[in-house]
Design a protein around this motif. Structure first.
Motif, PDB file in Angstrom:
ATOM      1  N   ILE A 193      -0.201  -2.564  -4.850  1.00 15.47           N
ATOM      2  CA  ILE A 193       0.539  -2.817  -5.629  1.00 15.47           C
ATOM      3  C   ILE A 193       0.582  -4.299  -5.300  1.00 15.47           C
ATOM      4  CG2 ILE A 193       2.865  -3.735  -6.524  1.00 15.47           C
ATOM      5  CD1 ILE A 193       3.453  -0.391  -5.590  1.00 15.47           C
ATOM      6  N   GLY A 194       0.078  -5.203  -6.402  1.00 19.33           N
ATOM      7  CA  GLY A 194      -0.135  -6.001  -5.655  1.00 19.33           C
ATOM      8  C   GLY A 194      -1.703  -7.034  -6.943  1.00 19.33           C
ATOM      9  N   LEU A 207      -3.177  -6.508   3.778  1.00 19.61           N
ATOM     10  CA  LEU A 207      -4.228  -7.840   3.533  1.00 19.61           C
ATOM     11  C   LEU A 207      -5.572  -7.996   3.168  1.00 19.61           C
ATOM     12  CD1 LEU A 207      -3.969 -10.293   6.760  1.00 19.61           C
ATOM     13  CD2 LEU A 207      -2.951 -10.464   5.133  1.00 19.61           C
ATOM     14  N   GLN A 208      -5.266  -6.726   2.592  1.00 15.24           N
ATOM     15  CA  GLN A 208      -7.063  -6.477   1.913  1.00 15.24           C
ATOM     16  C   GLN A 208      -7.520  -5.443   1.130  1.00 15.24           C
ATOM     17  OE1 GLN A 208     -10.117  -6.355   4.303  1.00 15.24           O
ATOM     18  NE2 GLN A 208     -10.560  -9.020   3.946  1.00 15.24           N
ATOM     19  N   LYS A 209      -7.556  -4.749   0.115  1.00 16.71           N
ATOM     20  CA  LYS A 209      -7.419  -3.592  -0.652  1.00 16.71           C
ATOM     21  C   LYS A 209      -8.759  -2.731   0.007  1.00 16.71           C
ATOM     22  CE  LYS A 209      -6.079  -3.397  -5.297  1.00 16.71           C
ATOM     23  NZ  LYS A 209      -6.697  -3.664  -6.518  1.00 16.71           N
ATOM     24  N   ALA A 210      -8.855  -1.519  -0.012  1.00 17.74           N
ATOM     25  CA  ALA A 210      -9.909  -0.361   1.077  1.00 17.74           C
ATOM     26  C   ALA A 210      -9.916   0.864  -0.393  1.00 17.74           C
ATOM     27  CB  ALA A 210      -9.215   0.305   2.039  1.00 17.74           C
ATOM     28  N   GLU A 211     -11.292   0.717  -0.310  1.00 18.86           N
ATOM     29  CA  GLU A 211     -11.574   2.113  -0.297  1.00 18.86           C
ATOM     30  C   GLU A 211     -10.497   3.267  -0.158  1.00 18.86           C
ATOM     31  OE1 GLU A 211     -12.662   1.768  -4.522  1.00 18.86           O
ATOM     32  OE2 GLU A 211     -12.673  -0.228  -3.867  1.00 18.86           O
ATOM     33  N   ARG A 245       0.676  -1.160   0.197  1.00 16.13           N
ATOM     34  CA  ARG A 245       0.297   0.144   0.131  1.00 16.13           C
ATOM     35  C   ARG A 245       0.742   0.879   0.105  1.00 16.13           C
ATOM     36  NH1 ARG A 245      -2.335   3.104   4.206  1.00 16.13           N
ATOM     37  NH2 ARG A 245      -4.769   4.069   3.394  1.00 16.13           N
ATOM     38  N   VAL A 246       0.780   2.246  -0.381  1.00 16.01           N
ATOM     39  CA  VAL A 246       1.017   3.304  -1.098  1.00 16.01           C
ATOM     40  C   VAL A 246       0.188   4.603  -0.825  1.00 16.01           C
ATOM     41  CG1 VAL A 246       2.857   5.162  -2.411  1.00 16.01           C
ATOM     42  CG2 VAL A 246       2.691   2.021  -2.861  1.00 16.01           C
TER      43      VAL A 246
END
Length: 611
Positions: free
Chosen positions: A131-132, A121-125, A108-109
């Protein structure tokens, strides 16, 4: 006890002597356990026979069985495939079940002026850049941590530029793991360069990144910007150090999984180290409750793990034996579509990796119990060395001490989870005889200790002497062990008993049983641990003996007119021994603290009455 035990055993005795899978059900018709057997009749009937040989987990399962079903197969291999399929479908309560909480990981950037790097471990809005995904959370976590260290990016909760100048730089700045933008002295342009370098490093092109940094360092040095050149130099050194740390492991295979299991009581932990291209790329640990036999735990875990994980390597190294090794190899081979080898390495690189995996398993298990992995590991080593059935979590050790055959006493020390438990230390005065008899003294002490256990249990007490040790260690050789074993047997208890012997230099040499010696290698952790136990129990017993002798000698001085407890104690402290007091002149006695002329005369006359 299960009231239907007799009927269930009769049904089990009617089963065929063929391979198959059996399904245990409770009164609601729910499947609570699924197992396989080479001969159904022999295996299933064992559950409903004598309950004395069953573990606690099996007894609980049998108590809940209302009925069972079975499926006959043509071979053990078909048994294995069917068992794995049915367990995955029904997830029975008493089978080892692994929770598949392993998802994908991301780098996460943050979307802000002063960007941060982290792993999630999870994407968030939240507007951040992700990246991944990456399959190995271990790889992402360790890579992001190293990138932040190498390029000096902050990992704290401070906000920029709001917190500029509000705090002093933290420790990470002083150990050169953070550029400390909190000071307000770092330019945004330089900071962004660090972030871009870190992202390039995380992309996997470390060789190209190092080449770029080398060129920038040279250019900065030629421009006499030595501070910037030094920064590039430090980043290059950190990357080289990381590359050396992650050096290739010579495992002679492209892919390898290493599996080890640790157990303490009914709690178990299985750890997996996964290697690809001769590098560690992932690691996982699973905690399991109600673990029975270690072999059974390892066997079930292996099947459950590769039912859960689709990627199967060509080689799997284990820390111990499993059931049905050939059948399991065949199942893994068919599942992978390519030959899979199971082995238990005894030496070399793979053995070192298995040992490392086992240490990690003990460390993970220890964290759940407030114990270090090193302590659990040394107990496991001692268990294997002595051939014990269970981990010796609670150890009692005994030693006899006397002075020229008099003042016979004994000391008992206790160790819990490889640490001294001083609240459980005990002292004994030998009562049944006088004179020097170490064997008789040891037998008396253990008789009294085990009698105390039975009395405590009758009162419902489980602490102190109401608790039995998992192992008894005696400071002495085969004679002491032979004197104690009949005492333990007569008590109706089953406790492993061993002796600890020393060499001519009074150093721990070996552990002895009633049948022979077990040598201890000085470079092993178990040698240090046993030496510590022997030294501690010897110190404790000797200390008690000296205390008793001082007490006796002091009381004999109190028989002298004018000498009370305080003056007797001062005399012993000043002259050290009764012999020195008896040989002292009148003038020397008068010089002792607290002494008067009349008191000194009385002491002198007491020891020189004939003269």
């Amino acid at each position: 006890m299960n009231p239907k035990l007799k009927d269930l055993r009769a049904k089990a005795m009617a089963l065929p002597l063929q391979p198959g899978v059996y399904l245990m059900k409770n009164a609601k018709g729910e499947i609570i356990y699924i197992g396989k057997a080479k001969k159904l009749k022999n295996r299933v009937s064992q559950y409903f026979g004598s309950q004395n040989n069953h573990t606690e987990k099996v007894r609980r399962m049998v108590d809940n069985v209302d009925d069972f079903e079975y499926i006959i197969t043509d071979s053990e291999f078909e048994c294995l495939i069917l068992e794995c399929s049915l367990i995955k479908q029904h997830t029975p309560k008493y089978n080892i079940l692994l929770k598949d909480d392993k998802g994908y990981s991301y780098i996460r950037v943050t979307n802000e002026e002063w960007r941060r790097l982290s792993y999630v471990l999870q994407k968030a809005e939240d507007g951040a850049r992700y990246i991944g995904p990456y399959k190995s959370s271990y790889y992402v976590k360790s890579s992001v941590e190293e990138a932040n260290k190498i390029f000096g990016l902050p990992t704290c909760n401070r906000r920029f530029p709001e917190d500029f100048g509000r705090f002093r730089p933290c420790l990470n700045f002083h150990i050169k793991q953070c550029c400390a933008p909190c000071t307000g002295r770092v330019k945004l342009k330089d900071y962004n360069e660090r972030v871009e370098n870190a992202l390039s490093f995380l992309s996997g092109d470390s060789s190209s990144m190092m080449k770029q940094l080398q060129e920038r360092m040279t250019a900065a040095a030629e421009a006499l910007d030595f501070e910037r050149a030094a920064r590039y130099r430090d980043q290059i050194a950190a990357m080289k150090k990381l590359r050396d740390k992650q050096k290739v492991v010579d495992i002679n295979t492209d892919e390898l999984d290493v599996i080890a299991v640790a157990r303490q009581g009914a709690k178990g932990c299985a750890t997996v180290l996964r290697f690809a291209d001769s590098r560690l790329y992932d690691t996982e640990s699973f905690m399991v409750d109600d673990v029975d036999e270690e072999i059974d735990f390892r066997s079930q875990f292996l099947l459950r793990y590769y039912t859960l994980r689709g990627e199967i390597p060509s080689h799997i190294a284990l820390d111990g034996a499993i059931e049905n090794r050939e059948t399991t190899e065949k199942w893994l081979t068919e599942k992978k579509g390519k030959r899979v080898y199971l082995n238990i390495p005894q030496r070399g690189v793979q053995k070192n990796l298995v040992d490392m995996c086992l240490k990690n398993a003990f460390e993970a298990l220890g964290q759940t119990k407030g114990v270090t992995g090193k302590q659990l590991s040394v107990l496991d080593e001692l268990k294997n060395l002595l051939g014990l059935e269970k981990l010796p979590e609670y150890i009692e050790s005994y030693d006899i001490s006397n002075f020229a055959g008099a003042d016979n006493v004994a000391g008992m020390v206790a160790f819990e989870n490889a640490r001294p438990l001083k609240s459980a230390y005990r002292r004994f005065k030998i009562k049944s005889f006088s004179g020097q008899d170490d064997y008789g003294s040891m037998a008396e002490v253990l008789t009294r200790r085990l009698d105390e256990y039975h009395q405590a249990r009758e009162k419902g007490e489980t602490d102190g002497f109401g608790r039995l040790p998992d192992l008894i260690l005696l400071d002495g050789g085969k004679g002491q062990v032979s004197a104690v074993l009949p005492v333990v047997a007569a008590s109706g208890l089953s406790i492993p008993v061993f002796g600890m012997v020393k060499d001519d230099h009074h150093r721990t040499r070996a552990i002895v049983s009633d049948t022979g010696e077990i040598a201890l290698r000085p470079n092993r952790a178990v040698f240090t641990f046993v030496t510590h136990i022997q030294d501690e129990v010897h110190r404790y017993a000797i200390g008690f003996n000296r205390h008793q002798r001082k007490k006796v000698l002091g009381s004999s001085l109190e028989e002298i007119p004018g000498i009370g407890r305080k003056r007797a104690r001062e005399l012993m402290r000043f002259f050290r021994t009764i012999r020195n007091i008896s040989n002292a002149s009148l003038q020397e006695l008068e010089q002792a603290p607290g002494m008067t002329h009349p008191a000194a005369v009385n002491v002198y006359r007491y020891f020189h009455e004939e003269q």
